[in-house]
Design a protein around this motif. Sequence first.
Motif, PDB file in Angstrom:
ATOM      1  N   VAL A   1      -5.212 102.993  94.219  1.00  0.00           N
ATOM      2  CA  VAL A   1      -5.483 101.563  94.385  1.00  0.00           C
ATOM      3  C   VAL A   1      -6.533 101.391  95.468  1.00  0.00           C
ATOM      4  O   VAL A   1      -6.870 102.334  96.197  1.00  0.00           O
ATOM      5  N   ILE A   2      -7.027 100.164  95.577  1.00  0.00           N
ATOM      6  CA  ILE A   2      -7.894  99.748  96.682  1.00  0.00           C
ATOM      7  C   ILE A   2      -7.172  98.627  97.417  1.00  0.00           C
ATOM      8  O   ILE A   2      -6.513  97.792  96.788  1.00  0.00           O
ATOM      9  N   VAL A   3      -7.294  98.606  98.739  1.00  0.00           N
ATOM     10  CA  VAL A   3      -6.804  97.457  99.505  1.00  0.00           C
ATOM     11  C   VAL A   3      -8.002  96.780 100.161  1.00  0.00           C
ATOM     12  O   VAL A   3      -8.942  97.440 100.609  1.00  0.00           O
TER      13      VAL A   3
ATOM     14  N   SER B   1      -7.265  93.611  87.899  1.00  0.00           N
ATOM     15  CA  SER B   1      -5.809  93.439  88.042  1.00  0.00           C
ATOM     16  C   SER B   1      -5.544  93.842  89.461  1.00  0.00           C
ATOM     17  O   SER B   1      -5.870  94.926  89.889  1.00  0.00           O
ATOM     18  N   SER B   2      -5.220  92.523  90.280  1.00  0.00           N
ATOM     19  CA  SER B   2      -4.892  92.775  91.666  1.00  0.00           C
ATOM     20  C   SER B   2      -3.774  91.849  92.084  1.00  0.00           C
ATOM     21  O   SER B   2      -3.525  90.826  91.463  1.00  0.00           O
ATOM     22  N   GLY B   3      -3.092  92.235  93.179  1.00  0.00           N
ATOM     23  CA  GLY B   3      -2.011  91.409  93.684  1.00  0.00           C
ATOM     24  C   GLY B   3      -2.235  91.098  95.145  1.00  0.00           C
ATOM     25  O   GLY B   3      -2.848  91.876  95.875  1.00  0.00           O
TER      26      GLY B   3
ATOM     27  N   GLY C   1      -5.794  97.320  91.463  1.00  0.00           N
ATOM     28  CA  GLY C   1      -5.647  98.450  90.558  1.00  0.00           C
ATOM     29  C   GLY C   1      -6.674  98.380  89.443  1.00  0.00           C
ATOM     30  O   GLY C   1      -7.494  97.459  89.388  1.00  0.00           O
ATOM     31  N   ARG C   2      -6.613  99.318  88.556  1.00  0.00           N
ATOM     32  CA  ARG C   2      -7.513  99.316  87.406  1.00  0.00           C
ATOM     33  C   ARG C   2      -6.968  98.382  86.330  1.00  0.00           C
ATOM     34  O   ARG C   2      -5.845  97.886  86.415  1.00  0.00           O
TER      35      ARG C   2
ATOM     36  N   ALA D   1       4.156  98.064  92.064  1.00  0.00           N
ATOM     37  CA  ALA D   1       4.872  99.132  92.755  1.00  0.00           C
ATOM     38  C   ALA D   1       4.234  99.442  94.100  1.00  0.00           C
ATOM     39  O   ALA D   1       4.929  99.643  95.109  1.00  0.00           O
ATOM     40  N   VAL D   2       2.901  99.459  94.137  1.00  0.00           N
ATOM     41  CA  VAL D   2       2.219  99.753  95.401  1.00  0.00           C
ATOM     42  C   VAL D   2       2.354  98.575  96.371  1.00  0.00           C
ATOM     43  O   VAL D   2       2.475  98.789  97.588  1.00  0.00           O
TER      44      VAL D   2
END
Length: 570
Positions: free
Chosen positions: A461-463, A483-485, A535-536, A545-546
């Motif tokens: 992932v990237i933050v 797709s990011s949270g 995420g991708r 989950a992350v």
Amino acid sequence: MFLSEYFQHKRDCKFKQAQRQQRIDALPAEYKSPVTPDEKEIFSAPIDSLVANVQNGTTHPLSILRAYGKLALRAHSQTNCLTEIMFSSAEQWINAARTKTEVDKGGNPLPNLEGSLAGIPVSLKDTIIVGGYDTTVGYSSFVGNDDGKDGAMVRMLKDMGAVPHVKTNCPITLLSFESGNDVWGRAENPFKKGYSPGGSTGGESALLAMGGSRIGVGSDVAGSVRLPAHWAGCYALRCSTGRWPKAGIKTSMPGQEGVPSVYSPMARTLGDLRYFTREVIEFGPWRYDGTVHPLAWRGEMEKGFEQKEKLKVGVMWTDGVVDPSPACRRALETVVNALKAQGHEIVELDGEHAPPDLYEGLKIASLVLNADGGQMFDSFRRPGEWLDTGAAQIKSLASWWNPFRWFYYLWVKYVRRDHVWAGLVENWRAQSAFENWKLVARREEYRAKWFEWWNQQGLDVIVSVPNATPALPLNAMKDAFSSSGVLPVTKVQAELDGLPEDFNIRKLNGVARGAYKYYDAEKMDGLPVGVQVIGRRLEEEKVLAVMQRVEDALGEDKYQPISVGRLQLE
């Protein structure tokens, strides 16, 4: 014609606001009484426990509805977050569902009180169609557009057992980081008067932050669920295109597919967000919307990243256009340090690890999103109807005479020496079909670069920061158009988050200058600050989950939401 439409606009706005207040006034006393001990237990219960209690008859769904109704009304009184008040209908739906009687002559479904969302109130962005209620999107010309039929998304939610109880405020045009319009008025940040809760799903974020809903649905083109979550201190997941249904909605830009809008979940807690997302996708939303991929929830992916010993996390400290403010950088540093302490691999995304040019992506997205020059969103406005200042800027720049725009571009680039702003305004106008096709081709080339880069880097992932600043004051859009949270991490602290003494706003590019014009750590003290986990495509399971791994890593330092109990005592 002009005057008659203007006066009709005024009448329709007055009518909708009066109708909203009448619906609030007509609610039974249970919605206006103090919170009871049983209701406090409802607020603190895990969502799956609430569902189970409704299914087995331990908890009456009316008790849940009325408990959240109290908080929703309190939230609205402080932030103007609500549009359509649906409690009366929601009570009828629940009673009919329990007694197996028909209530809706329009043929709309009743909440399935044996479903995986049984009895859970769900708030909806004003753009989502609910039978019996208008879907105005903030336009007075849309007043009276109810045809009595639930949209596909609402049918799905009811079939799962959810109970739509309110709709929430959004900006006219849906292209703003604020959430206001003439029809409903302007929503405000629940943490600080005079500040925005974000946009375009800002009414939703204000409501969730104040506990007036458990789960909600918004939409996102360029940050419209992520930025409100960041600014108001709640949780959001920006789903990939084709993972969450979007049928059964009204929009300000029908036909806009340059940057497709994605409907996505929001929640007050991460546990609720994970449960809501998982249950919707497991339910098979492709049966309600043909644009949704028939991709079932991948529990093995979710579990794999819950348990993976060492995550490989890329850190994007800046997008190269607007550096993060001290408060937002501190939030990201907090997350990075927590992940390092857990032994995860941190990759700085610069030098040999630098991603494709983010400014190039901004230029492409800005033009392809507004390829019509703002004509579509403006076509629904009546004479005299307020237009958000950011959208007004889009429309104004696009309407300039081409030679004038060219001279302005040259002045910005060579006199002001602002290459960033110059590159954005150079071709800011309505595009021909041929030009639009070329823009779409550039978009696809850019996406391919990111695909190959991510393959090479092997990141999980990237933050990053969701936005360069915390919540901005109302009316700041006239300067901060840009797709990011997302999960909340901390709050602005005046003593920690001030600008350095040598900071000079005049040295910034036009986009950054607009953002930093309103940055004031003392005035912003106490506003939420979030971090984005990216995420991708089609990796919602991994992202959630992350996000949980991040929140667990923060431990006792994790974000604490507004206390529901405190709200009732104030």
